[in-house]
Design a protein around this motif. Structure first.
Motif, PDB file in Angstrom:
ATOM      1  N   MET A 265     -55.040   7.175  -3.655  1.00  0.00           N
ATOM      2  CA  MET A 265     -54.768   6.640  -2.063  1.00  0.00           C
ATOM      3  C   MET A 265     -55.988   7.554  -1.174  1.00  0.00           C
ATOM      4  O   MET A 265     -56.531   8.465  -1.450  1.00  0.00           O
ATOM      5  CB  MET A 265     -54.045   6.740  -1.133  1.00  0.00           C
ATOM      6  CG  MET A 265     -53.180   6.241  -0.375  1.00  0.00           C
ATOM      7  SD  MET A 265     -51.374   6.606   0.485  1.00  0.00           S
ATOM      8  CE  MET A 265     -50.864   5.637  -0.345  1.00  0.00           C
TER       9      MET A 265
ATOM     10  N   PRO B  86     -49.727  10.490  -4.399  1.00  0.00           N
ATOM     11  CA  PRO B  86     -50.675   9.246  -3.762  1.00  0.00           C
ATOM     12  C   PRO B  86     -52.132   8.754  -4.215  1.00  0.00           C
ATOM     13  O   PRO B  86     -52.770   8.475  -5.091  1.00  0.00           O
ATOM     14  CB  PRO B  86     -49.890   9.058  -2.631  1.00  0.00           C
ATOM     15  CG  PRO B  86     -48.697  10.013  -2.488  1.00  0.00           C
ATOM     16  CD  PRO B  86     -49.085  11.170  -3.325  1.00  0.00           C
ATOM     17  N   CYS B  87     -52.079  10.709  -3.980  1.00  0.00           N
ATOM     18  CA  CYS B  87     -54.050  10.420  -3.850  1.00  0.00           C
ATOM     19  C   CYS B  87     -54.843  11.246  -5.633  1.00  0.00           C
ATOM     20  O   CYS B  87     -55.632  10.037  -5.513  1.00  0.00           O
ATOM     21  CB  CYS B  87     -54.876  11.824  -2.964  1.00  0.00           C
ATOM     22  SG  CYS B  87     -54.589  11.632  -1.404  1.00  0.00           S
TER      23      CYS B  87
ATOM     24  N   LYS C 157     -52.508   7.206  -7.386  1.00  0.00           N
ATOM     25  CA  LYS C 157     -52.884   5.829  -7.126  1.00  0.00           C
ATOM     26  C   LYS C 157     -54.155   5.970  -6.600  1.00  0.00           C
ATOM     27  O   LYS C 157     -54.779   4.997  -5.834  1.00  0.00           O
ATOM     28  CB  LYS C 157     -51.800   5.843  -5.900  1.00  0.00           C
ATOM     29  CG  LYS C 157     -50.306   5.539  -6.752  1.00  0.00           C
ATOM     30  CD  LYS C 157     -48.977   4.505  -5.630  1.00  0.00           C
ATOM     31  CE  LYS C 157     -48.345   4.457  -6.282  1.00  0.00           C
ATOM     32  NZ  LYS C 157     -46.960   3.854  -5.023  1.00  0.00           N
TER      33      LYS C 157
ATOM     34  N   GLN D 149     -55.341   7.945   4.526  1.00  0.00           N
ATOM     35  CA  GLN D 149     -53.989   7.499   4.470  1.00  0.00           C
ATOM     36  C   GLN D 149     -53.334   8.161   3.724  1.00  0.00           C
ATOM     37  O   GLN D 149     -51.277   7.570   4.529  1.00  0.00           O
ATOM     38  CB  GLN D 149     -54.161   5.823   3.532  1.00  0.00           C
ATOM     39  CG  GLN D 149     -52.966   4.420   3.347  1.00  0.00           C
ATOM     40  CD  GLN D 149     -54.309   4.032   2.655  1.00  0.00           C
ATOM     41  OE1 GLN D 149     -54.902   4.478   1.886  1.00  0.00           O
ATOM     42  NE2 GLN D 149     -52.733   2.945   2.194  1.00  0.00           N
ATOM     43  N   ALA D 150     -53.032   8.768   3.449  1.00  0.00           N
ATOM     44  CA  ALA D 150     -51.621   9.595   2.715  1.00  0.00           C
ATOM     45  C   ALA D 150     -51.701  10.627   3.448  1.00  0.00           C
ATOM     46  O   ALA D 150     -49.844  10.522   2.983  1.00  0.00           O
ATOM     47  CB  ALA D 150     -52.439  10.434   1.317  1.00  0.00           C
TER      48      ALA D 150
ATOM     49  N   THR E 283     -48.646  14.190  -0.789  1.00  0.00           N
ATOM     50  CA  THR E 283     -49.680  13.698  -0.746  1.00  0.00           C
ATOM     51  C   THR E 283     -50.590  13.671  -2.009  1.00  0.00           C
ATOM     52  O   THR E 283     -51.024  12.828  -1.975  1.00  0.00           O
ATOM     53  CB  THR E 283     -51.259  13.882   0.513  1.00  0.00           C
ATOM     54  OG1 THR E 283     -51.689  15.093   0.427  1.00  0.00           O
ATOM     55  CG2 THR E 283     -50.554  13.723   2.006  1.00  0.00           C
TER      56      THR E 283
ATOM     57  N   LEU F 231     -48.904   8.130   5.452  1.00  0.00           N
ATOM     58  CA  LEU F 231     -48.156   8.412   4.585  1.00  0.00           C
ATOM     59  C   LEU F 231     -46.685   9.547   4.624  1.00  0.00           C
ATOM     60  O   LEU F 231     -45.466   9.252   4.113  1.00  0.00           O
ATOM     61  CB  LEU F 231     -48.179   7.636   3.139  1.00  0.00           C
ATOM     62  CG  LEU F 231     -46.805   7.484   1.796  1.00  0.00           C
ATOM     63  CD1 LEU F 231     -46.477   6.307   2.404  1.00  0.00           C
ATOM     64  CD2 LEU F 231     -47.876   7.642   0.622  1.00  0.00           C
TER      65      LEU F 231
END
Ligand SMILES: Nc1ncnc2c1ncn2[C@@H]1O[C@H](COP(=O)(O)OP(=O)(O)OP(=O)(O)O)[C@@H](O)[C@H]1O
Ligand SMILES: [Mg+2]
Lengths: 227, 251
Positions: free
Chosen positions: B117, B111-112, B115, B121-122, B108, B125
Protein backbone atom coordinates in the motif's frame (compact mmCIF):
# COMPACT_ATOMS: atom_id res chain seq x y z
CA UNK A 1 66.97 9.43 38.74
CA UNK A 2 65.50 12.39 37.00
CA UNK A 3 63.51 12.40 33.80
CA UNK A 4 64.31 14.99 31.21
CA UNK A 5 61.41 15.47 28.89
CA UNK A 6 61.79 17.34 25.65
CA UNK A 7 58.41 17.62 24.00
CA UNK A 8 59.17 20.36 21.46
CA UNK A 9 61.67 18.12 19.66
CA UNK A 10 58.92 15.56 19.14
CA UNK A 11 56.02 17.93 18.69
CA UNK A 12 57.61 19.59 15.72
CA UNK A 13 56.77 16.37 13.87
CA UNK A 14 53.06 17.12 14.34
CA UNK A 15 52.17 16.78 10.64
CA UNK A 16 53.28 13.13 10.79
CA UNK A 17 51.33 12.52 14.01
CA UNK A 18 48.28 14.09 12.42
CA UNK A 19 48.57 11.99 9.28
CA UNK A 20 48.94 8.85 11.42
CA UNK A 21 45.92 9.75 13.52
CA UNK A 22 43.82 10.40 10.43
CA UNK A 23 44.85 7.08 8.94
CA UNK A 24 43.98 5.28 12.19
CA UNK A 25 40.57 6.91 12.12
CA UNK A 26 40.08 5.90 8.50
CA UNK A 27 41.05 2.31 9.28
CA UNK A 28 38.60 2.28 12.18
CA UNK A 29 35.85 3.83 10.08
CA UNK A 30 36.00 1.34 7.22
CA UNK A 31 36.48 -1.66 9.49
CA UNK A 32 33.56 -0.52 11.67
CA UNK A 33 31.16 -0.08 8.76
CA UNK A 34 32.15 -3.33 7.04
CA UNK A 35 32.53 -5.25 10.30
CA UNK A 36 29.06 -4.16 11.46
CA UNK A 37 27.64 -5.43 8.19
CA UNK A 38 29.45 -8.76 8.23
CA UNK A 39 28.87 -9.26 11.93
CA UNK A 40 25.14 -8.65 11.60
CA UNK A 41 24.91 -11.05 8.68
CA UNK A 42 26.87 -13.67 10.63
CA UNK A 43 24.55 -13.21 13.62
CA UNK A 44 21.51 -13.70 11.37
CA UNK A 45 23.28 -16.68 9.77
CA UNK A 46 23.83 -18.35 13.12
CA UNK A 47 20.07 -18.41 13.56
CA UNK A 48 19.56 -19.89 10.10
CA UNK A 49 17.49 -23.03 9.63
CA UNK A 50 20.22 -24.35 7.34
CA UNK A 51 22.74 -26.22 9.46
CA UNK A 52 25.49 -25.50 6.91
CA UNK A 53 25.01 -21.73 7.10
CA UNK A 54 24.64 -21.74 10.89
CA UNK A 55 27.75 -23.94 11.21
CA UNK A 56 29.83 -21.79 8.88
CA UNK A 57 28.92 -18.64 10.81
CA UNK A 58 29.71 -20.31 14.12
CA UNK A 59 33.07 -21.52 12.80
CA UNK A 60 33.95 -18.02 11.61
CA UNK A 61 33.07 -16.44 14.93
CA UNK A 62 34.90 -19.01 17.04
CA UNK A 63 37.99 -19.12 14.82
CA UNK A 64 38.43 -15.36 15.04
CA UNK A 65 37.65 -15.03 18.72
CA UNK A 66 40.26 -17.64 19.59
CA UNK A 67 43.23 -16.36 17.62
CA UNK A 68 45.31 -13.21 18.15
CA UNK A 69 44.62 -10.21 15.96
CA UNK A 70 48.27 -9.96 14.92
CA UNK A 71 48.23 -13.52 13.63
CA UNK A 72 45.03 -12.80 11.71
CA UNK A 73 46.63 -9.74 10.16
CA UNK A 74 49.65 -11.75 9.05
CA UNK A 75 47.38 -14.49 7.69
CA UNK A 76 45.49 -11.99 5.56
CA UNK A 77 48.70 -10.18 4.56
CA UNK A 78 50.65 -13.27 3.52
CA UNK A 79 47.57 -15.15 2.38
CA UNK A 80 46.58 -12.49 -0.13
CA UNK A 81 50.21 -12.12 -1.21
CA UNK A 82 50.55 -15.85 -1.88
CA UNK A 83 47.41 -15.64 -4.02
CA UNK A 84 49.34 -13.11 -6.08
CA UNK A 85 47.17 -10.19 -4.98
CA UNK A 86 49.20 -7.03 -4.56
CA UNK A 87 47.17 -4.87 -2.22
CA UNK A 88 48.19 -1.80 -0.25
CA UNK A 89 48.97 -2.18 3.44
CA UNK A 90 45.90 -0.05 4.13
CA UNK A 91 43.59 -2.40 2.22
CA UNK A 92 45.04 -5.43 3.96
CA UNK A 93 44.67 -3.73 7.33
CA UNK A 94 41.03 -2.85 6.65
CA UNK A 95 40.33 -6.41 5.51
CA UNK A 96 41.95 -7.99 8.56
CA UNK A 97 40.32 -5.59 11.04
CA UNK A 98 36.93 -6.12 9.38
CA UNK A 99 37.21 -9.88 9.66
CA UNK A 100 38.25 -9.51 13.27
CA UNK A 101 35.62 -7.06 14.46
CA UNK A 102 32.92 -8.81 12.41
CA UNK A 103 33.22 -11.89 14.61
CA UNK A 104 32.89 -9.91 17.83
CA UNK A 105 30.01 -7.91 16.37
CA UNK A 106 28.28 -11.17 15.47
CA UNK A 107 28.39 -12.30 19.11
CA UNK A 108 27.09 -8.97 20.37
CA UNK A 109 24.31 -8.81 17.77
CA UNK A 110 23.31 -12.37 18.57
CA UNK A 111 22.76 -11.32 22.17
CA UNK A 112 20.71 -8.39 20.85
CA UNK A 113 18.57 -10.65 18.67
CA UNK A 114 17.98 -13.00 21.58
CA UNK A 115 16.81 -10.11 23.73
CA UNK A 116 13.84 -9.47 21.41
CA UNK A 117 10.75 -10.97 23.06
CA UNK A 118 9.20 -13.91 21.21
CA UNK A 119 5.86 -12.08 21.27
CA UNK A 120 7.24 -9.32 19.04
CA UNK A 121 8.08 -11.83 16.36
CA UNK A 122 4.75 -13.62 16.70
CA UNK A 123 2.89 -10.34 16.37
CA UNK A 124 4.85 -9.58 13.20
CA UNK A 125 4.21 -13.09 11.84
CA UNK A 126 0.54 -12.64 12.61
CA UNK A 127 0.59 -9.52 10.41
CA UNK A 128 1.92 -11.65 7.53
CA UNK A 129 5.38 -10.07 7.45
CA UNK A 130 8.06 -12.26 5.88
CA UNK A 131 11.13 -13.46 7.80
CA UNK A 132 13.30 -10.88 6.10
CA UNK A 133 10.81 -8.09 6.78
CA UNK A 134 10.65 -9.14 10.42
CA UNK A 135 14.43 -8.93 10.76
CA UNK A 136 14.52 -5.60 9.00
CA UNK A 137 11.53 -3.82 10.55
CA UNK A 138 11.03 -5.47 13.93
CA UNK A 139 14.24 -7.05 15.18
CA UNK A 140 17.21 -5.11 13.84
CA UNK A 141 16.84 -1.65 15.37
CA UNK A 142 15.62 -2.73 18.82
CA UNK A 143 18.41 -5.33 18.90
CA UNK A 144 21.02 -2.73 17.99
CA UNK A 145 19.59 -0.36 20.57
CA UNK A 146 19.82 -3.02 23.28
CA UNK A 147 23.51 -3.70 22.62
CA UNK A 148 24.55 -0.25 21.47
CA UNK A 149 26.91 0.43 24.41
CA UNK A 150 28.63 -2.93 23.85
CA UNK A 151 28.93 -2.26 20.12
CA UNK A 152 30.38 1.19 20.77
CA UNK A 153 33.03 -0.25 23.10
CA UNK A 154 33.86 -3.01 20.64
CA UNK A 155 34.46 -0.56 17.79
CA UNK A 156 36.52 1.77 19.98
CA UNK A 157 38.55 -1.27 21.02
CA UNK A 158 39.03 -2.10 17.36
CA UNK A 159 40.41 1.39 16.71
CA UNK A 160 42.91 0.96 19.56
CA UNK A 161 43.82 -2.55 18.40
CA UNK A 162 44.48 -1.23 14.91
CA UNK A 163 47.88 -0.15 16.31
CA UNK A 164 49.17 -3.66 15.55
CA UNK A 165 48.73 -2.84 11.86
CA UNK A 166 52.05 -1.02 12.25
CA UNK A 167 53.48 -4.55 11.89
CA UNK A 168 52.55 -4.65 8.21
CA UNK A 169 53.72 -1.07 7.77
CA UNK A 170 50.34 0.55 7.44
CA UNK A 171 51.20 4.17 8.20
CA UNK A 172 48.79 4.53 11.10
CA UNK A 173 49.43 6.31 14.37
CA UNK A 174 51.59 3.70 16.08
CA UNK A 175 53.70 3.12 12.97
CA UNK A 176 54.29 6.86 12.78
CA UNK A 177 55.27 6.90 16.43
CA UNK A 178 57.74 4.04 15.98
CA UNK A 179 59.33 5.94 13.18
CA UNK A 180 59.50 9.27 15.02
CA UNK A 181 60.96 7.82 18.21
CA UNK A 182 63.72 6.03 16.33
CA UNK A 183 64.43 9.28 14.53
CA UNK A 184 64.40 11.60 17.55
CA UNK A 185 65.53 9.20 20.30
CA UNK A 186 62.65 10.62 22.33
CA UNK A 187 60.64 7.42 22.83
CA UNK A 188 58.88 8.34 26.10
CA UNK A 189 57.70 11.73 24.85
CA UNK A 190 56.60 10.22 21.56
CA UNK A 191 54.45 7.55 23.18
CA UNK A 192 52.96 9.99 25.68
CA UNK A 193 51.80 12.08 22.74
CA UNK A 194 50.55 8.99 20.93
CA UNK A 195 48.63 7.87 24.01
CA UNK A 196 46.98 11.28 24.27
CA UNK A 197 46.11 11.14 20.57
CA UNK A 198 44.52 7.69 21.01
CA UNK A 199 42.44 9.05 23.87
CA UNK A 200 41.28 11.91 21.64
CA UNK A 201 40.44 9.44 18.84
CA UNK A 202 38.44 7.33 21.30
CA UNK A 203 36.48 10.38 22.38
CA UNK A 204 35.87 11.33 18.75
CA UNK A 205 34.53 7.85 18.04
CA UNK A 206 32.31 7.79 21.10
CA UNK A 207 30.91 11.18 20.12
CA UNK A 208 30.28 9.82 16.63
CA UNK A 209 28.40 6.82 18.00
CA UNK A 210 26.39 9.05 20.30
CA UNK A 211 25.35 11.18 17.31
CA UNK A 212 24.55 8.12 15.22
CA UNK A 213 22.39 6.85 18.08
CA UNK A 214 20.31 10.03 17.91
CA UNK A 215 19.59 9.32 14.26
CA UNK A 216 19.00 5.59 14.66
CA UNK A 217 16.74 5.71 17.70
CA UNK A 218 14.22 8.53 17.27
CA UNK A 219 12.03 7.14 20.03
CA UNK A 220 14.87 7.48 22.49
CA UNK A 221 15.50 11.02 21.31
CA UNK A 222 11.90 11.88 22.11
CA UNK A 223 11.39 9.91 25.30
CA UNK A 224 14.94 9.55 26.57
CA UNK A 225 14.44 5.99 27.76
CA UNK A 226 16.21 2.89 26.51
CA UNK A 227 14.01 0.10 25.15
CA UNK B 1 -7.12 -17.69 -3.83
CA UNK B 2 -9.92 -20.10 -3.11
CA UNK B 3 -13.45 -18.76 -3.01
CA UNK B 4 -15.45 -18.98 0.14
CA UNK B 5 -19.17 -19.36 -0.47
CA UNK B 6 -21.19 -17.73 2.29
CA UNK B 7 -22.58 -21.09 3.35
CA UNK B 8 -19.11 -22.37 4.23
CA UNK B 9 -17.73 -21.61 7.65
CA UNK B 10 -14.89 -19.07 7.90
CA UNK B 11 -13.07 -21.30 10.37
CA UNK B 12 -13.58 -25.00 10.83
CA UNK B 13 -11.71 -27.49 13.00
CA UNK B 14 -12.39 -31.18 12.64
CA UNK B 15 -11.00 -33.75 15.06
CA UNK B 16 -7.87 -31.70 15.73
CA UNK B 17 -5.11 -33.41 17.69
CA UNK B 18 -2.13 -31.69 19.24
CA UNK B 19 0.42 -32.87 21.78
CA UNK B 20 3.39 -31.20 23.39
CA UNK B 21 5.68 -34.15 24.00
CA UNK B 22 3.68 -36.65 26.04
CA UNK B 23 1.06 -34.04 26.95
CA UNK B 24 -2.08 -34.31 24.80
CA UNK B 25 -3.38 -30.76 24.72
CA UNK B 26 -6.03 -31.03 21.98
CA UNK B 27 -7.77 -34.36 21.84
CA UNK B 28 -10.16 -34.33 18.90
CA UNK B 29 -11.38 -30.74 18.90
CA UNK B 30 -14.08 -29.79 16.39
CA UNK B 31 -15.98 -26.55 15.96
CA UNK B 32 -16.87 -24.13 13.20
CA UNK B 33 -17.34 -20.40 12.99
CA UNK B 34 -19.72 -18.92 10.42
CA UNK B 35 -19.27 -15.56 8.77
CA UNK B 36 -20.22 -12.75 11.16
CA UNK B 37 -20.33 -15.07 14.12
CA UNK B 38 -18.69 -14.44 17.49
CA UNK B 39 -17.42 -17.56 19.18
CA UNK B 40 -16.16 -17.55 22.76
CA UNK B 41 -13.72 -20.23 23.87
CA UNK B 42 -13.92 -20.77 27.59
CA UNK B 43 -12.54 -23.29 30.04
CA UNK B 44 -10.11 -23.82 32.87
CA UNK B 45 -6.50 -22.85 32.72
CA UNK B 46 -4.62 -25.49 30.76
CA UNK B 47 -7.69 -26.85 28.99
CA UNK B 48 -6.17 -26.00 25.58
CA UNK B 49 -7.96 -22.76 24.62
CA UNK B 50 -4.89 -20.82 23.58
CA UNK B 51 -3.48 -23.82 21.75
CA UNK B 52 -6.71 -24.24 19.78
CA UNK B 53 -6.70 -20.55 18.88
CA UNK B 54 -3.03 -20.61 17.87
CA UNK B 55 -3.62 -23.63 15.65
CA UNK B 56 -6.11 -21.57 13.62
CA UNK B 57 -3.36 -19.09 12.68
CA UNK B 58 -0.79 -21.88 12.52
CA UNK B 59 1.33 -20.69 15.36
CA UNK B 60 1.13 -24.35 16.33
CA UNK B 61 1.22 -27.24 13.88
CA UNK B 62 -1.43 -29.85 14.48
CA UNK B 63 -0.65 -33.57 14.72
CA UNK B 64 -3.93 -34.67 13.16
CA UNK B 65 -7.34 -33.54 12.04
CA UNK B 66 -8.33 -30.82 9.62
CA UNK B 67 -8.39 -27.04 9.92
CA UNK B 68 -9.82 -24.87 7.17
CA UNK B 69 -9.64 -21.09 7.54
CA UNK B 70 -11.01 -18.85 4.79
CA UNK B 71 -10.36 -21.65 2.32
CA UNK B 72 -6.79 -22.30 3.49
CA UNK B 73 -5.99 -25.84 4.54
CA UNK B 74 -4.09 -24.87 7.67
CA UNK B 75 -3.29 -28.47 8.66
CA UNK B 76 -1.38 -29.06 5.43
CA UNK B 77 2.38 -28.50 5.44
CA UNK B 78 2.20 -26.55 2.17
CA UNK B 79 -0.27 -23.95 3.46
CA UNK B 80 0.59 -20.42 2.26
CA UNK B 81 1.25 -18.89 5.68
CA UNK B 82 1.42 -15.31 4.52
CA UNK B 83 -1.85 -15.58 2.59
CA UNK B 84 -3.49 -17.20 5.61
CA UNK B 85 -2.27 -14.47 7.93
CA UNK B 86 -3.57 -11.75 5.68
CA UNK B 87 -7.01 -13.23 6.16
CA UNK B 88 -6.64 -13.74 9.91
CA UNK B 89 -5.97 -11.05 12.51
CA UNK B 90 -4.65 -12.11 15.91
CA UNK B 91 -4.36 -10.06 19.09
CA UNK B 92 -2.49 -11.32 22.13
CA UNK B 93 -2.83 -10.74 25.84
CA UNK B 94 0.47 -8.85 25.93
CA UNK B 95 -0.38 -6.40 23.08
CA UNK B 96 3.06 -6.82 21.46
CA UNK B 97 3.12 -3.39 19.88
CA UNK B 98 6.51 -2.66 18.33
CA UNK B 99 8.15 -0.39 20.92
CA UNK B 100 10.48 1.46 18.55
CA UNK B 101 7.68 2.54 16.21
CA UNK B 102 4.96 5.14 16.73
CA UNK B 103 1.37 3.94 16.80
CA UNK B 104 0.96 5.16 13.23
CA UNK B 105 4.08 3.25 12.13
CA UNK B 106 2.89 0.16 14.00
CA UNK B 107 -0.32 0.29 11.99
CA UNK B 108 1.03 1.23 8.57
CA UNK B 109 3.95 -1.24 8.58
CA UNK B 110 2.09 -4.37 7.49
CA UNK B 111 -0.24 -2.75 4.91
CA UNK B 112 2.80 -1.10 3.29
CA UNK B 113 5.24 -4.03 3.58
CA UNK B 114 2.85 -6.89 2.91
CA UNK B 115 0.20 -5.41 0.65
CA UNK B 116 2.38 -2.76 -0.99
CA UNK B 117 0.00 0.00 0.00
CA UNK B 118 1.16 3.57 -0.68
CA UNK B 119 2.31 5.47 2.43
CA UNK B 120 -0.29 8.22 2.15
CA UNK B 121 -3.09 5.71 1.77
CA UNK B 122 -1.77 3.68 4.71
CA UNK B 123 -1.72 6.81 6.87
CA UNK B 124 -5.36 7.51 6.06
CA UNK B 125 -6.12 3.93 6.96
CA UNK B 126 -4.25 4.31 10.27
CA UNK B 127 -6.44 7.31 11.13
CA UNK B 128 -9.55 5.35 10.24
CA UNK B 129 -8.77 2.26 12.31
CA UNK B 130 -7.58 4.37 15.25
CA UNK B 131 -10.88 6.24 15.14
CA UNK B 132 -12.60 2.86 15.27
CA UNK B 133 -10.91 2.13 18.60
CA UNK B 134 -11.17 5.72 19.87
CA UNK B 135 -7.47 6.58 19.78
CA UNK B 136 -7.10 9.16 16.99
CA UNK B 137 -5.09 11.48 19.21
CA UNK B 138 -2.41 8.84 19.82
CA UNK B 139 -1.31 8.61 16.20
CA UNK B 140 2.20 9.92 16.86
CA UNK B 141 2.70 8.53 20.36
CA UNK B 142 5.01 5.62 21.12
CA UNK B 143 3.48 2.49 22.69
CA UNK B 144 5.10 3.10 26.09
CA UNK B 145 3.26 6.44 26.30
CA UNK B 146 -0.09 4.63 26.28
CA UNK B 147 -1.97 2.90 29.10
CA UNK B 148 -2.46 -0.86 28.89
CA UNK B 149 -6.00 -0.48 27.62
CA UNK B 150 -4.90 2.03 25.00
CA UNK B 151 -2.06 -0.25 23.90
CA UNK B 152 -4.46 -3.13 23.53
CA UNK B 153 -6.85 -0.99 21.47
CA UNK B 154 -3.95 0.13 19.30
CA UNK B 155 -3.00 -3.53 18.79
CA UNK B 156 -6.57 -4.23 17.68
CA UNK B 157 -6.40 -1.28 15.29
CA UNK B 158 -3.10 -2.58 13.89
CA UNK B 159 -4.76 -5.89 13.19
CA UNK B 160 -7.84 -4.25 11.67
CA UNK B 161 -5.67 -2.32 9.22
CA UNK B 162 -4.94 -5.59 7.43
CA UNK B 163 -8.68 -5.98 6.88
CA UNK B 164 -8.83 -9.56 8.10
CA UNK B 165 -11.81 -11.80 7.45
CA UNK B 166 -11.65 -13.18 10.97
CA UNK B 167 -10.11 -11.91 14.21
CA UNK B 168 -8.66 -14.07 16.96
CA UNK B 169 -8.35 -12.72 20.50
CA UNK B 170 -6.51 -14.54 23.26
CA UNK B 171 -7.51 -13.18 26.67
CA UNK B 172 -6.85 -9.67 25.51
CA UNK B 173 -8.13 -8.09 28.71
CA UNK B 174 -6.44 -10.36 31.24
CA UNK B 175 -3.58 -7.96 31.89
CA UNK B 176 -5.89 -4.98 32.43
CA UNK B 177 -7.73 -3.34 35.34
CA UNK B 178 -11.53 -3.58 35.24
CA UNK B 179 -11.81 0.00 34.02
CA UNK B 180 -9.38 -0.52 31.14
CA UNK B 181 -10.98 -3.88 30.42
CA UNK B 182 -14.33 -2.27 29.75
CA UNK B 183 -12.89 0.22 27.23
CA UNK B 184 -11.36 -2.69 25.29
CA UNK B 185 -14.55 -4.74 25.50
CA UNK B 186 -16.52 -1.77 24.09
CA UNK B 187 -14.29 -1.89 21.02
CA UNK B 188 -14.97 -5.61 20.61
CA UNK B 189 -18.71 -5.00 20.97
CA UNK B 190 -18.55 -2.45 18.20
CA UNK B 191 -16.64 -4.87 15.98
CA UNK B 192 -19.28 -7.51 16.60
CA UNK B 193 -22.00 -5.02 15.74
CA UNK B 194 -20.15 -4.25 12.50
CA UNK B 195 -20.33 -7.94 11.61
CA UNK B 196 -16.72 -8.99 12.21
CA UNK B 197 -16.19 -12.72 12.54
CA UNK B 198 -14.37 -13.36 15.82
CA UNK B 199 -12.99 -16.16 17.94
CA UNK B 200 -12.12 -15.10 21.43
CA UNK B 201 -10.62 -16.85 24.39
CA UNK B 202 -11.97 -15.07 27.42
CA UNK B 203 -12.39 -15.31 31.16
CA UNK B 204 -14.99 -12.54 31.13
CA UNK B 205 -18.06 -14.73 31.39
CA UNK B 206 -20.50 -11.85 31.62
CA UNK B 207 -19.05 -10.39 28.47
CA UNK B 208 -19.05 -13.74 26.66
CA UNK B 209 -22.69 -14.15 27.57
CA UNK B 210 -23.55 -10.73 26.20
CA UNK B 211 -21.67 -10.87 22.95
CA UNK B 212 -21.04 -14.47 21.88
CA UNK B 213 -23.29 -16.19 19.39
CA UNK B 214 -21.82 -19.46 20.48
CA UNK B 215 -19.85 -20.77 23.41
CA UNK B 216 -17.30 -23.56 23.22
CA UNK B 217 -16.43 -24.91 26.65
CA UNK B 218 -13.16 -26.81 26.59
CA UNK B 219 -12.18 -29.36 29.17
CA UNK B 220 -9.05 -31.54 29.08
CA UNK B 221 -8.39 -30.90 25.41
CA UNK B 222 -11.92 -31.66 24.27
CA UNK B 223 -14.97 -29.59 23.41
CA UNK B 224 -16.94 -30.61 26.44
CA UNK B 225 -20.07 -28.58 25.85
CA UNK B 226 -21.09 -26.13 23.17
CA UNK B 227 -24.16 -24.12 22.36
CA UNK B 228 -25.63 -20.62 22.43
CA UNK B 229 -24.71 -18.19 25.21
CA UNK B 230 -27.63 -19.50 27.25
CA UNK B 231 -25.62 -22.62 28.16
CA UNK B 232 -23.73 -20.41 30.58
CA UNK B 233 -26.89 -19.91 32.64
CA UNK B 234 -28.24 -23.42 32.15
CA UNK B 235 -25.27 -25.75 31.62
CA UNK B 236 -25.95 -29.42 31.05
CA UNK B 237 -22.62 -31.00 32.02
CA UNK B 238 -21.40 -31.04 35.62
CA UNK B 239 -18.01 -29.64 34.50
CA UNK B 240 -19.51 -26.51 32.95
CA UNK B 241 -21.88 -26.17 35.88
CA UNK B 242 -18.90 -26.21 38.18
CA UNK B 243 -16.91 -23.88 35.93
CA UNK B 244 -19.60 -21.20 35.76
CA UNK B 245 -20.39 -21.78 39.41
CA UNK B 246 -16.89 -21.05 40.70
CA UNK B 247 -17.32 -17.30 40.54
CA UNK B 248 -16.47 -17.15 36.85
CA UNK B 249 -19.90 -15.82 35.97
CA UNK B 250 -19.64 -12.28 37.17
CA UNK B 251 -21.05 -9.55 35.03
N1 LIG C 1 4.72 -24.60 23.66
C1 LIG C 1 4.33 -25.47 24.61
N2 LIG C 1 5.14 -26.46 25.01
C2 LIG C 1 4.77 -27.35 25.95
N3 LIG C 1 3.58 -27.32 26.57
C3 LIG C 1 2.71 -26.35 26.22
C4 LIG C 1 3.05 -25.38 25.23
N4 LIG C 1 2.01 -24.54 25.09
C5 LIG C 1 1.07 -24.97 25.95
N5 LIG C 1 1.48 -26.07 26.63
C6 LIG C 1 0.70 -26.80 27.62
O1 LIG C 1 -0.50 -27.16 27.05
C7 LIG C 1 -1.58 -27.08 27.97
C8 LIG C 1 -2.68 -26.20 27.39
O2 LIG C 1 -2.16 -24.88 27.26
P1 LIG C 1 -3.04 -23.68 26.74
O3 LIG C 1 -2.16 -22.50 26.77
O4 LIG C 1 -3.68 -24.03 25.46
O5 LIG C 1 -4.13 -23.57 27.87
P2 LIG C 1 -5.23 -22.45 28.08
O6 LIG C 1 -6.55 -23.14 28.09
O7 LIG C 1 -5.06 -21.34 27.15
O8 LIG C 1 -4.91 -21.99 29.56
P3 LIG C 1 -4.91 -20.51 30.19
O9 LIG C 1 -6.34 -20.21 30.55
O10 LIG C 1 -4.07 -20.67 31.43
O11 LIG C 1 -4.35 -19.58 29.19
C9 LIG C 1 -0.98 -26.55 29.24
O12 LIG C 1 -0.79 -27.65 30.12
C10 LIG C 1 0.32 -25.97 28.83
O13 LIG C 1 1.27 -26.09 29.83
MG1 LIG D 1 -4.35 -19.35 27.28
Amino acid sequence: MSIQLDFPAVLERWPSFLAGAVLTLELAFFATVLGALIGTLAAVGRGSRSAAIAGACKFYVEAIRNTPLLVQIFLVYFGLASLGLKLSAFTVAVAALTINVGAYTAEIMRAGFEAIPRGQIEAAEGLALSRLQIYWHIILLPAIEKVYPALTSQFVLLMLASSVCSQISAEELTAVANYIQSDTYRAFETYIIVAVLYIILSLVMRAGFWGLGLVLFPRRRRLGTPL
Amino acid sequence: MQQNPSSEPIVSLRDVQKSFGPLRVLDGVSFAVQRGEVLALIGRSGSGKSTALRCIDRFEKVDGGEIVVCGHRVDRPDVDLRALRQDVGIVFQSYNLFPHLTIEQNITLAPCAVKGMATAQARDLARKVLAQVGLEEKLHAYPEQLSGGQQQRAAIARSLAMQPKVMLFDEITSALDPELTSEVLKVIEQLAADGMTMVMVTHEMGFAKGIADRIVFMHRGKVHETGPASILTSPTTPELTQFVGTGNLKS
